[in-house]
Motif scaffolding. Structure first.
Motif, mmCIF file in Angstrom:
data_model
loop_
_atom_site.group_PDB
_atom_site.id
_atom_site.type_symbol
_atom_site.label_atom_id
_atom_site.label_comp_id
_atom_site.label_asym_id
_atom_site.label_seq_id
_atom_site.Cartn_x
_atom_site.Cartn_y
_atom_site.Cartn_z
ATOM 1 N N THR A 186 35.139 50.535 37.976
ATOM 2 C CA THR A 186 36.084 51.322 38.753
ATOM 3 C C THR A 186 35.988 52.763 38.293
ATOM 4 O O THR A 186 35.688 53.048 37.134
ATOM 5 C CB THR A 186 37.534 50.825 38.598
ATOM 6 N N ILE A 217 32.481 43.670 41.921
ATOM 7 C CA ILE A 217 32.950 44.956 41.396
ATOM 8 C C ILE A 217 32.246 45.211 40.074
ATOM 9 O O ILE A 217 32.429 44.458 39.119
ATOM 10 C CB ILE A 217 34.476 44.956 41.212
ATOM 11 N N ARG A 260 41.276 41.238 42.055
ATOM 12 C CA ARG A 260 41.388 42.637 41.640
ATOM 13 C C ARG A 260 40.943 42.750 40.192
ATOM 14 O O ARG A 260 41.121 41.854 39.402
ATOM 15 C CB ARG A 260 42.839 43.115 41.744
ATOM 16 N N THR A 261 40.412 43.880 39.874
ATOM 17 C CA THR A 261 40.037 44.150 38.501
ATOM 18 C C THR A 261 40.234 45.622 38.225
ATOM 19 O O THR A 261 40.178 46.445 39.128
ATOM 20 C CB THR A 261 38.564 43.763 38.226
ATOM 21 N N SER A 262 40.499 45.948 36.989
ATOM 22 C CA SER A 262 40.555 47.358 36.605
ATOM 23 C C SER A 262 39.465 47.617 35.582
ATOM 24 O O SER A 262 39.577 48.486 34.744
ATOM 25 C CB SER A 262 41.934 47.697 36.040
ATOM 26 N N THR A 302 35.181 39.858 40.501
ATOM 27 C CA THR A 302 34.830 40.354 39.168
ATOM 28 C C THR A 302 33.487 39.770 38.753
ATOM 29 O O THR A 302 33.054 38.736 39.265
ATOM 30 C CB THR A 302 35.910 39.985 38.133
ATOM 31 N N ASP A 304 36.682 51.318 43.608
ATOM 32 C CA ASP A 304 35.767 50.282 43.136
ATOM 33 C C ASP A 304 34.342 50.671 43.491
ATOM 34 O O ASP A 304 34.081 51.188 44.582
ATOM 35 C CB ASP A 304 36.049 48.938 43.821
ATOM 36 N N SER A 359 40.074 50.862 45.486
ATOM 37 C CA SER A 359 40.375 49.525 44.982
ATOM 38 C C SER A 359 41.332 48.826 45.935
ATOM 39 O O SER A 359 42.261 49.443 46.458
ATOM 40 C CB SER A 359 40.998 49.607 43.591
ATOM 41 N N ARG A 384 31.108 48.622 44.101
ATOM 42 C CA ARG A 384 30.754 47.229 44.372
ATOM 43 C C ARG A 384 29.277 47.130 44.745
ATOM 44 O O ARG A 384 28.731 48.040 45.364
ATOM 45 C CB ARG A 384 31.572 46.681 45.545
#
Length: 138
Positions: free
Chosen positions: A34, A31, A5-7, A136, A39, A113, A41
């Motif tokens: 966001t 990704i 996961r990434t923000s 990521t 997301d 996401s 991608r």
């Protein structure tokens, strides 16, 4: 199954060409940014993905280069949409679908996401498909 996961937001302009050149794996989305709780991608794709369903979300596809076929199982029967460079399509939530790229193809996908690339329900995942919520960037 990989679930990164990434923000990450993009504080500076980002070159999609540079992002796509930074990895070679097929069916393994990265990704790039966001937007709110979604997301954005990108992925290299070729060959078959897997029949799958996203029960609670639509899935947006944009072909950056190449050609993507998306087989759909709908109430009226099966059909296939063909997307070429610059074409986009949204698979409605709850629709069983299977992407296929007859040639090396680059796509951009937009979805909430944490959405798994093989959906909520799917056939057996072949070894060349990465079951992930996105990786990521390096």
């Amino acid at each position: 199954m990989t679930t990164e996961r990434t923000s990450a937001r993009t504080p500076e302009p980002l070159s999609l060409d540079a992002v796509l050149a930074s990895f070679t794996q097929r069916w393994s989305p990265r990704i790039v940014t966001t937007v709110n709780d979604y997301d954005v991608r990108v992925a290299h794709v070729e060959g078959e993905h897997v029949w799958h369903v996203h029960d609670h979300t639509d899935e947006f596809f944009l072909v950056l280069d190449g050609e993507l076929h998306i087989a759909l199982r709908e109430p009226a029967g099966e059909r296939t949409v063909v997307l070429t460079r610059g074409s986009l399509f949204t698979v409605a939530r709850g629709t069983e679908h299977k992407p296929y790229a007859p040639v090396p193809t680059d796509i951009l996908v937009f979805e909430p996401s944490g959405t798994l690339s093989v959906g909520d329900r799917h056939d057996e995942v072949p070894s060349h498909v990465d079951a992930t919520t996105g990786h990521t960037l390096p």
